[in-house]
Structure formats: C-alpha cells, structure tokens
Design an enzyme around this catalytic site. Structure first.
Site, short mmCIF file in Angstrom:
data_model
loop_
_atom_site.label_atom_id
_atom_site.label_comp_id
_atom_site.label_asym_id
_atom_site.label_seq_id
_atom_site.Cartn_x
_atom_site.Cartn_y
_atom_site.Cartn_z
N ASP A 82 -4.95 -3.47 4.97
CA ASP A 82 -5.04 -2.61 6.14
C ASP A 82 -3.73 -1.84 6.26
O ASP A 82 -2.65 -2.44 6.23
CB ASP A 82 -5.31 -3.42 7.41
CG ASP A 82 -6.79 -3.64 7.64
OD1 ASP A 82 -7.59 -2.84 7.12
OD2 ASP A 82 -7.16 -4.62 8.32
N ASP A 89 -1.81 -2.86 -3.85
CA ASP A 89 -2.13 -1.43 -3.84
C ASP A 89 -0.84 -0.67 -4.12
O ASP A 89 -0.34 0.13 -3.32
CB ASP A 89 -2.78 -0.99 -2.53
CG ASP A 89 -4.29 -1.25 -2.53
OD1 ASP A 89 -4.79 -1.84 -3.52
OD2 ASP A 89 -4.96 -0.89 -1.56
N HIS A 122 -3.09 -9.70 -1.18
CA HIS A 122 -3.31 -8.31 -0.77
C HIS A 122 -4.20 -8.22 0.46
O HIS A 122 -3.93 -7.47 1.39
CB HIS A 122 -3.93 -7.50 -1.91
CG HIS A 122 -4.23 -6.08 -1.51
ND1 HIS A 122 -3.25 -5.19 -1.13
CD2 HIS A 122 -5.41 -5.40 -1.37
CE1 HIS A 122 -3.78 -4.03 -0.82
NE2 HIS A 122 -5.11 -4.14 -0.94
N HIS A 172 -10.21 -2.89 7.86
CA HIS A 172 -11.03 -3.83 7.08
C HIS A 172 -11.35 -5.12 7.83
O HIS A 172 -12.32 -5.79 7.52
CB HIS A 172 -10.33 -4.18 5.77
CG HIS A 172 -10.19 -3.03 4.82
ND1 HIS A 172 -8.99 -2.38 4.62
CD2 HIS A 172 -11.09 -2.40 4.04
CE1 HIS A 172 -9.16 -1.41 3.74
NE2 HIS A 172 -10.43 -1.39 3.39
N ASP A 214 0.83 -1.20 0.00
CA ASP A 214 0.00 0.00 0.00
C ASP A 214 0.87 1.26 0.00
O ASP A 214 0.81 2.07 0.92
CB ASP A 214 -0.94 -0.01 1.22
CG ASP A 214 -1.79 -1.27 1.27
OD1 ASP A 214 -2.96 -1.20 0.90
OD2 ASP A 214 -1.26 -2.35 1.64
N ASN A 241 -6.78 -4.07 -4.53
CA ASN A 241 -8.07 -3.57 -5.02
C ASN A 241 -7.93 -2.20 -5.68
O ASN A 241 -8.61 -1.91 -6.68
CB ASN A 241 -9.10 -3.53 -3.89
CG ASN A 241 -8.65 -2.71 -2.69
OD1 ASN A 241 -7.64 -3.02 -2.06
ND2 ASN A 241 -9.39 -1.67 -2.35
N TYR A 270 -1.70 4.47 -6.12
CA TYR A 270 -2.94 5.14 -5.68
C TYR A 270 -3.25 6.32 -6.59
O TYR A 270 -2.37 6.85 -7.24
CB TYR A 270 -2.76 5.65 -4.24
CG TYR A 270 -2.87 4.57 -3.22
CD1 TYR A 270 -4.11 4.17 -2.74
CD2 TYR A 270 -1.73 3.93 -2.73
CE1 TYR A 270 -4.21 3.16 -1.80
CE2 TYR A 270 -1.83 2.92 -1.80
CZ TYR A 270 -3.07 2.53 -1.33
OH TYR A 270 -3.18 1.54 -0.41
#
Length: 333
Positions: free
Chosen positions: A252, A84, A216, A225, A51, A122, A87
């Site tokens: 998360d 992720d 993920h 989450h 992320d 996602n 972004y």
C-alpha cells in the site's frame, strides 16, 4: 585495515551465498547475514522504504534527499526495502539500466552508502525476478542485497525477510491482467510450506531482544489493498506464536501504523517511496489504528536493549508520527 578486511569478506560471502540461493532458493533453509551494530552500546538504527523505483519520478528523488538527511542525523546502520523495487514491471534482466537509474543514481547521499537489504514485491515478479537476486547487481552497486527470504542478525535484533508474493492467490489465477515470473518457484505449495517451516524454526530459536519480520504485502492495512488474507491465515499465527515485535511491509502506497488487538505486534507500512495514492483507503475507524498518511515518505527504526522508537517522515523530512515502546532487560532471557 580491519574495516576493509571485513567489508571485502562480507562482499565475497554475499556473492557466494547469493549464488547458492539462486540454485536452491525455493527449498533451502533461510540464509543468515551477520550485521553487528556499529555502536559499542548495542544500539541499532535503520531506515525502511518501499515501492520506490521510478527513476526519480513521483517525488522519489525528494524522498531520497530527506532519507539522506535523516540517515546522517541518525547515523544509520543500513536500509531496508519492503519491495516493489522497480516499476512498473521489475527488471528485464541483470543488465537493465533501470537498476542504476532508479537506485544507484537516486540514493546518492553519503549516509545511504550502507547495506540495503531488500525483498521482492509483486511488481518485481512481473519482470525477471531472479535478475534482482543476481550477484551481478552487487558488482554494479555493492550496497544491493536482495534475496527471496533471509535473515539479518544484528545482535540486538533479528530481522526476518519473507517473500510474500507467492502467498497471494490472485497472482496465480487471473494475475490481475499481468504475468508473473515463477520460474524460481516450481511448486508453490512446497515453497510456501518450507518457507513457513523455516521461518517458524528460526523465530523459535531466536534469542534476539527484538524480532522483526519484513514482507512486501500488508497483514493489516486500511489502505488500497487492505489486509492480505493469505498472510492473515498462514503467516500471522506464526508471528503471534513466536513473540514478533514488528511486521513491516510496503504494497500500500502510504505510511501506516496499526497495533494488533490480540498481541503486542505492531503493523508498520512504509510503501510511500514514490507514487502515493491520495485518499485511497478502505476504513478510518479501524480498531488499533494509530497513524495513516496518504503521501510520500519513509520510516526510521531506532533500537536499544530497552527501547524502540518508530518515526514516519514526509517528503519534506517532517516527522508525522513517532511511537516508542520499552522492554525490561530480562524479558528476552
């Protein structure tokens, strides 16, 4: 000369494999990449990050700086990304400048000029998901290798990368107000069934000392989450039945370690590569919880024939949590 030959061959093989995977990514057996550890003693070391891709913002650059320092100290073999990667909505195309601005220009330390193995998250599916799978990105930065699902065989350990986003129901219903790029997955039901079948077979046939699965989404988490019920139902039984040691994920935006209460599996969240969610958690008194941190950071993994050491680092490079476990030499025979 030998090292150069291996490197060029690896790049050529990756390009051919990626081209094949783009044509048959939904239903092909899991692709396998050989990455023998460089240590003659068979030890293996790598970093895990999730992320992260925000063009350096939200302390991404500071995390990258500490990754470079720790990577040099541990003499890492490669880096794992838990998804992720870009972004807010993945990449627009394989020409999207976000790739270089969020990856190439950020992770510049010498120790991070190793292979990066990545899965989609996602947020990546909100853009052009197949752009991240494109061989064109490897031409821009040879470190990059991202496929939907695949295996890295590092001799001492086998690492199974699993595309978890298609498992999650909400992305196919209201989509949480977002649209997702499913053009590479014409039949969700068949895609998941084939992936589970191929993963189960690969895990069952593995003789690796350590079995690690990367996805993920979390299976167990006390973060924003929480548990991903679809993975609890469909993926966890496969991991438990095949003696998986570690499940590592992002999603998360925290660092987290939870021990399974019904098996030896350790659930390890490393999703704090940039923006973190301070104070955003579901529960603190969860059975099996060993560590939780709601700031930015990353994780390291060091493996030998008999020992595994997991460590979590904050944005200053401080070790927040260290955990070790041992195995007898004959356990995998």
């Amino acid at each position: 000369m030998a090292a150069l030959f291996i490197s060029n061959s690896f790049v050529l093989t990756c390009c051919l494999v990626i081209l094949t995977s783009m044509l048959f990514s939904s239903y092909a057996e899991l692709l396998r990449f050989q990455h023998p550890p460089k240590s003659p003693h068979g030890s293996l070391s790598f970093l895990v990050l999730g992320d992260w891709g925000r063009r350096g913002a939200f302390n991404q650059s500071l995390v990258a700086l500490q990754m470079g320092r720790i990577g040099e100290k541990l003499d890492i073999d490669f880096v794992v990304s838990t998804g992720d990667n870009f972004y807010e909505n993945g990449l627009k195309s394989e020409q999207d400048h976000a790739f270089q601005e969020s990856f190439t220009k950020i992770y510049t330390a010498k120790s991070l000029q190793k292979q990066w193995y990545s899965v989609l998250g996602n947020h990546d599916y909100r853009g052009n998901a197949e752009a991240q799978l494109s061989p064109h990105l490897r031409n821009l930065d040879s470190r990059w290798l991202c496929l939907r699902s695949f295996i890295v065989d590092a001799e001492l350990a086998e690492i199974f990368f699993v595309d978890t986003t298609p498992f999650v129901d909400v992305y196919f219903s209201d989509g949480e107000g977002h649209s997702y790029d499913w053009k590479g997955i014409p039949s969700r039901k068949s895609y998941i069934a084939n992936l589970i079948k191929d993963l189960e077979l690969a895990l069952r046939e593995s003789y690796a000392k350590w079995k690690i699965v990367i996805g993920h989404h979390a299976i167990r988490s006390i973060g924003h989450h929480g548990d991903t019920q679809e993975l609890v139902d469909k993926l966890l039984p496969v991991l438990m039945a095949n003696n998986v040691d570690f499940y590592m994920n992002g999603h998360d935006h925290c660092l987290e370690h939870i021990s399974d209460t019904k098996s030896p599996i350790q659930f390890l969240t490393s999703g704090a590569g940039s923006k973190a969610w301070r104070g955003d958690l579901k529960e603190l008194n969860r059975e099996g919880l060993k560590f939780f941190y709601d700031g930015q950071g990353f994780m390291s993994v060091q493996l030998t024939q008999t020992e595994a050491e997991i460590a979590f680092y904050d944005v200053f490079g401080n070790i927040l949590h260290r955990w070790t476990t041992t195995k007898l030499l004959y356990q995998s025979l």
